[in-house]
Design an enzyme around this catalytic site. Sequence first.
Site, PDB file in Angstrom:
ATOM      1  N   PHE A  89       6.898  27.158 -11.518  1.00 29.59           N
ATOM      2  CA  PHE A  89       7.623  28.146 -12.026  1.00 29.59           C
ATOM      3  C   PHE A  89       7.614  28.006 -13.546  1.00 29.59           C
ATOM      4  O   PHE A  89       7.900  26.817 -13.999  1.00 29.59           O
ATOM      5  CB  PHE A  89       8.723  28.562 -11.428  1.00 29.59           C
ATOM      6  N   ASP A 160      12.499  17.860 -12.423  1.00 29.03           N
ATOM      7  CA  ASP A 160      12.702  19.331 -12.183  1.00 29.03           C
ATOM      8  C   ASP A 160      13.113  19.468 -10.628  1.00 29.03           C
ATOM      9  O   ASP A 160      12.108  19.499  -9.963  1.00 29.03           O
ATOM     10  CB  ASP A 160      11.692  20.317 -12.611  1.00 29.03           C
ATOM     11  N   HIS A 163      13.853  22.869  -6.800  1.00 26.41           N
ATOM     12  CA  HIS A 163      13.647  23.098  -5.489  1.00 26.41           C
ATOM     13  C   HIS A 163      14.072  21.848  -4.350  1.00 26.41           C
ATOM     14  O   HIS A 163      13.884  21.986  -3.019  1.00 26.41           O
ATOM     15  CB  HIS A 163      12.035  23.274  -4.969  1.00 26.41           C
ATOM     16  N   GLN A 186      19.870  29.616  -8.609  1.00 26.98           N
ATOM     17  CA  GLN A 186      19.688  31.227  -8.668  1.00 26.98           C
ATOM     18  C   GLN A 186      19.682  31.751  -7.218  1.00 26.98           C
ATOM     19  O   GLN A 186      19.604  31.033  -6.135  1.00 26.98           O
ATOM     20  CB  GLN A 186      18.190  31.158  -9.172  1.00 26.98           C
ATOM     21  N   LYS A 189      17.715  30.084  -4.229  1.00 23.40           N
ATOM     22  CA  LYS A 189      17.609  28.621  -4.026  1.00 23.40           C
ATOM     23  C   LYS A 189      18.508  28.136  -2.689  1.00 23.40           C
ATOM     24  O   LYS A 189      19.375  28.889  -2.007  1.00 23.40           O
ATOM     25  CB  LYS A 189      18.341  27.984  -5.299  1.00 23.40           C
ATOM     26  N   ARG A 218      31.750  20.878 -28.546  1.00 25.13           N
ATOM     27  CA  ARG A 218      32.918  20.577 -28.511  1.00 25.13           C
ATOM     28  C   ARG A 218      33.371  19.502 -27.492  1.00 25.13           C
ATOM     29  O   ARG A 218      32.718  19.424 -26.409  1.00 25.13           O
ATOM     30  CB  ARG A 218      34.179  21.463 -28.390  1.00 25.13           C
ATOM     31  N   TYR A 225      38.626  22.674 -33.096  1.00 26.10           N
ATOM     32  CA  TYR A 225      37.319  23.067 -33.217  1.00 26.10           C
ATOM     33  C   TYR A 225      36.445  22.035 -33.935  1.00 26.10           C
ATOM     34  O   TYR A 225      35.679  22.178 -34.827  1.00 26.10           O
ATOM     35  CB  TYR A 225      37.374  24.325 -34.195  1.00 26.10           C
ATOM     36  N   ARG A 235      28.314  26.579 -20.187  1.00 26.94           N
ATOM     37  CA  ARG A 235      29.438  26.412 -19.086  1.00 26.94           C
ATOM     38  C   ARG A 235      29.127  27.174 -18.031  1.00 26.94           C
ATOM     39  O   ARG A 235      29.368  28.456 -17.912  1.00 26.94           O
ATOM     40  CB  ARG A 235      30.632  26.538 -19.821  1.00 26.94           C
TER      41      ARG A 235
END
Length: 386
Positions: A89, A160, A163, A186, A189, A218, A225, A235
């Site tokens: 993909f 990767d 899958h 996703q 999946k 951070r 900060y 996140r």
Amino acid sequence: MPDSGEEMLFPSWPQHGEEERTGLLRALAQEGWWRNGGSEVENFEREFAGHHGAPYALATTNGTHALELALEVMGVRAGDEVVVPAFTFISSSLAVQRLGAVPVPADVRPDTYCLDTESAAALVTPRTRAIMPVHMAGQFADMDALEKLSVDTGVPLLQDAAHAHGAQWQGRRVGELGSIAAFSFQNGKLMTAGEGGALLLPDEESHREAYLRHCCGRPPGDRLYAHLTQGSNYRMNEFSASVLRAQLGRLEGQLEVREQRWAHLREALAAIGGVVPQGRDERGTLHAHYMAMVRLPGITAQRRLALVDGLVERGVPAFVGFPPVYRTEGFRHGPVPGGTEELAAHCPVAEEIGGDCVWLHHRVLLADVPVLDRLAEVFAGLVRAL
């Protein structure tokens, strides 16, 4: 030819139950709905890492971002090269290009459709910063050969594993293989919260770097900060994590069913003239079966699409295979290592698979055996009618 009005019924996807509902309400009741104000993301990371045998996990917004983040942690920068499978993909190569680096497509094996080690080895140069095997459809790439290549060249691997949730190589889980691995959650999946991703990280140093970069630079608990490095906001939110904790709880049982059902369906599909199911490297002791993949060597593009359309009309979640990444228009919009036909000449197997592969969504493999038998009958009838 099968009756065009006939429709087969398969289990729905995503699957959910009281566990997801309870988790969402638990997240809703927290004072914070982001990872720095709640506990769902941290709990999911701990549970996901434990399930896959990794020291650390880091949840992200999606699987493509997980790959981008992993490449950054590995030191990949603009102008560097990353070896990727030609048959995968587009996210595998897109993540490389988003960093200004160059994805170098290598050929894949004709049996497992995974990265061919010899092809990858021939492409390693002084500019290569990573080699990215994709565990295609839940079937492991040859990690023994790839790990040796990594040691011999000094180029690290990035798995990767979008899958390959829960899969095992020679009894070892993805997180026990010693390299960074990226997952996707996703909607289609094996585990899903609609979107989402995660990294498995092998040591404290890589986890710290990944955390900083996924949180705008951070550190945890920062109130000043103190942006210590480059990064972005990758996140995961608390609601997604609560759903994924429930999804993880049913993963093992679903994998067991898919293993059994694929053995049955594979035999039935292999009996159809002109149909060649994806092979299996038996060192992959647990195949995740994200896709049920087959090839039809010599099929034309028009006939392949007609076959897929015929299956979809009967309720089968069927798709054509991925084109080689270098044959997508989007690939040409980023840094590339050469012209399309030049790359194709080095990837003859990916060229063939990209033109003759058809795959079925993994929810098919959660169906009862009689449904699978009927699916094979319909598949055979459609093939004969092409």
